[in-house]
Every structure is written in structure tokens, then in C-alpha cells.
Design a protein around this motif. Structure first.
Motif, PDB file in Angstrom:
ATOM      1  N   ILE A  82      48.688  45.945  41.644  1.00 60.50           N
ATOM      2  CA  ILE A  82      48.711  45.522  43.039  1.00 60.50           C
ATOM      3  C   ILE A  82      49.654  46.450  43.793  1.00 60.50           C
ATOM      4  O   ILE A  82      50.883  46.308  43.714  1.00 60.50           O
ATOM      5  N   GLU A 129      41.796  50.571  36.919  1.00 61.76           N
ATOM      6  CA  GLU A 129      41.427  49.199  37.258  1.00 61.76           C
ATOM      7  C   GLU A 129      40.804  48.447  36.082  1.00 61.76           C
ATOM      8  O   GLU A 129      40.827  47.208  36.063  1.00 61.76           O
ATOM      9  N   ASN A 130      40.273  49.157  35.098  1.00 57.35           N
ATOM     10  CA  ASN A 130      39.736  48.497  33.904  1.00 57.35           C
ATOM     11  C   ASN A 130      40.777  48.347  32.796  1.00 57.35           C
ATOM     12  O   ASN A 130      40.477  47.820  31.726  1.00 57.35           O
ATOM     13  N   ARG A 160      43.260  52.695  41.185  1.00 59.26           N
ATOM     14  CA  ARG A 160      41.802  52.667  41.044  1.00 59.26           C
ATOM     15  C   ARG A 160      41.362  53.253  39.702  1.00 59.26           C
ATOM     16  O   ARG A 160      40.421  52.765  39.077  1.00 59.26           O
ATOM     17  N   GLY A 176      45.484  44.896  30.329  1.00 55.19           N
ATOM     18  CA  GLY A 176      45.240  43.572  30.882  1.00 55.19           C
ATOM     19  C   GLY A 176      46.405  42.972  31.641  1.00 55.19           C
ATOM     20  O   GLY A 176      46.254  41.945  32.310  1.00 55.19           O
ATOM     21  N   GLU A 177      47.577  43.619  31.576  1.00 55.20           N
ATOM     22  CA  GLU A 177      48.750  43.058  32.246  1.00 55.20           C
ATOM     23  C   GLU A 177      48.759  43.412  33.736  1.00 55.20           C
ATOM     24  O   GLU A 177      48.091  44.345  34.186  1.00 55.20           O
ATOM     25  N   LYS A 178      49.571  42.650  34.481  1.00 50.21           N
ATOM     26  CA  LYS A 178      49.637  42.783  35.936  1.00 50.21           C
ATOM     27  C   LYS A 178      50.859  43.621  36.319  1.00 50.21           C
ATOM     28  O   LYS A 178      51.957  43.433  35.794  1.00 50.21           O
ATOM     29  N   ASN A 236      45.874  45.383  35.965  1.00 47.40           N
ATOM     30  CA  ASN A 236      45.697  44.813  37.299  1.00 47.40           C
ATOM     31  C   ASN A 236      46.872  45.273  38.153  1.00 47.40           C
ATOM     32  O   ASN A 236      47.937  44.657  38.162  1.00 47.40           O
TER      33      ASN A 236
END
Length: 281
Positions: free
Chosen positions: A112, A106-107, A103, A79-81, A110
Motif C-alpha cells: 500500500i 502485486e502477486n 505493481r 502474501g504479507e502486507k 500487498n
């Protein structure tokens, strides 16, 4: 907190990784059948010794998506970015691997991905800016906007002491046309739109350094800049060049750093240059 990840093409002064909490995905370099991981089982000193001993022009190797995913899992929780900043996609396939890995998870995270359009200390500067902004409370979009502005306004100019590494690795455009009697010339190379492009050539080392300074001056003028001198196993020349830039430009800071092993593998010992971007963009 945002996890900031970059790759082994990055250059940073000692202490930046810890101070700004920057995680570096190691990249690999290959001497024929022997593969080494930068920062783990080969150091810059070992690297240049191997080049001298083996007379082999090394090549870089990409990580697999699985290795990238394992690296993400070693630094982040579900769940972390993760802001993942990487070497120019036009110079390396690393960014494509990063996007595949992002990809696949992705679940889970996150992620970027960000294509720096550069490498070396430019990546280090971007990682530092991202962390400073995140600590100041800026959101991820504001950080990305700042990184894009740096990318657009980045100046990267350098010269190489030998053409052999760039010729065999194909990382600098126009080098192939300089074979034969021109192998002793010193190319002047710019970073343009994510690619390294040879824009001029001179006969001597001193002339090449003068051209690097002129090229940077044409680009930045007297704007206050963050500036770094980068080199591949030529610390004395780097110190001399740093004294000149302090006299010639309006510098918020001047950093001297070694080129990372994956970058030096493509440019060769003796490569030296300047990386700069404006303080206000």
C-alpha cells in the motif's frame, strides 16, 4: 503484522526504528561522480565534511524499482502486507518508483503506497502513528484515514541559512527570483500542498527564527500538538528554538532531530524549522 516502510528522507529520534519496527529504504546522494548511500556509507558528519571540503552542492538520486523490490523481499514474506510511506511526490520521484515496484510485486506482496505530502520528521510521525494504531488493532483503512488527516493538518515552516542548495536543486519555489544582491537574505519556507514555497524573506538569522515561530503560531494557535524542531548541522540553535516552542505552544512532545542527508542536500547546512500536527484531528 503490517510491515512499515519509509525512505531515507525520514527523520526519527534514536530508537524509533527499533521500537516501532520501521524499515527505511536508503536513498542516495551524489557529489559529482561519487554516489553515497545515506545511512550506509555516509553519515551526517561525513556529509557536512564533504560539503565543506569539496564545495560541491550535492544532488539526490532515486532508487530503481528493482532496488525497491529487493528491499521489500528482504523484510517481508510472500502474501504479507507492506505499508510504504514516502516523501512528497511533488518534491521527489521516489513515490513514482514505489508505485512501479508495488505493481511489479502485486502477486507477491500487498503493498500500500502512501504519499506523505512531506518528508523529514513528518514521515517519522506518520510511521509511528501507523504502528501504534496497528498494535491497537485498527485495520489498514483506519490507519490510512488517520495518516490523511495528519497530512491535511500538518504544519511545516523553516528557514535556510543559504539559498545556494535550494537554488541549484530547485526544491523551493520562488528562490530563483532571489539571486544577485539578495543571496544573503533568509527565506521563510512553508510546506503547501506537498510543495516547499517561499512565502517571506528577512535579513537576519534571528528575524528568520522569529518569523518561523510567528508562522507556526498562526497555524496551530494553542491547540495541543506533537512538535519537532529539525535542523541541518545546527544543534545549538535547535535546542534554543525547542526552549522557545515549549514556552509558546501547548506541546504533547517536543523532539529535536537532524535533517536526513537527502533533505539536507536540498536545503543546505544551517536549515532549521518546525514540524507540528494537532493531537486531536
Amino acid at each position: 503484522m503490517i510491515h512499515i516502510v519509509t525512505d531515507g528522507s525520514v527523520d526519527m529520534p534514536p530508537g524509533w526504528a527499533e521500537k516501532y519496527n520501521i524499515h527505511t529504504l536508503p536513498l542516495m546522494v551524489r557529489f559529482d561522480e561519487n554516489i553515497y548511500t545515506s545511512g550506509l556509507d555516509i553519515s551526517p558528519i561525513n556529509f557536512y565534511d564533504l560539503v565543506k571540503q569539496t564545495k560541491i552542492v550535492p544532488k539526490t538520486s532515486l532508487p530503481s524499482p528493482g532496488q525497491v523490490i529487493d528491499f521489500y523481499r528482504s523484510i517481508a514474506r510472500k502474501g504479507e502486507k507492506i505499508l510504504s510511506l514516502h516523501v512528497s511526490s511533488k518534491l521527489s520521484g521516489t513515490y513514482s518508483v514505489i508505485k512501479l515496484a508495488a505493481r511489479d510485486v502485486e502477486n507477491e506482496f500487498n503493498v500500500i503506497p502512501f504519499d506523505s505530502g512531506a518528508g523529514s520528521i513528518a514521515l517519522g510521525f506518520m510511521c509511528r502513528e501507523a504502528r501504534i494504531m496497528e498494535n491497537a488493532g485498527y485495520n489498514i483503512q483506519a490507519i490510512i484515514n488517520r495518516l490523511e488527516a495528519i497530512k491535511r493538518n500538518l504544519t511545516v515552516v523553516f528557514t535556510m541559512d543559504t539559498l545556494e542548495f535550494a537554488r541549484l536543486n530547485g526544491r523551493v519555489t520562488a528562490v530563483q527570483s532571489l539571486l544577485g544582491s539578495f543571496m544573503k537574505i533568509k527565506p521563510i519556507v512553508y510546506l503547501k500542498d506537498g510543495l516547499l514555497e517561499m512565502v517571506d524573506k528577512v535579513r537576519t538569522r534571528n528575524s528568520s527564527l522569529d518569523e518561523v515561530l510567528f508562522a507556526v503560531e498562526r497555524r496551530i494557535g494553542q491547540k495541543p500538538v506533537h512538535l519537532a524542531v529539525v535542523h541541518a548541522n545546527d544543534p545549538d540553535e535547535a535546542r534554543s528554538l525547542s526552549h522557545l516552542v515549549k514556552q509558546r505552544f501547548v506541546c504533547r512532545e517536543v523532539i529535536i532531530t537532524d535533517l536526513s542527508i537527502p533533505v539536507a542536500a536540498n536545503l543546505g547546512p544551517g536549515a532549521i524549522g518546525i514540524v507540528a500536527y494537532p493531537d486531536e484531528i
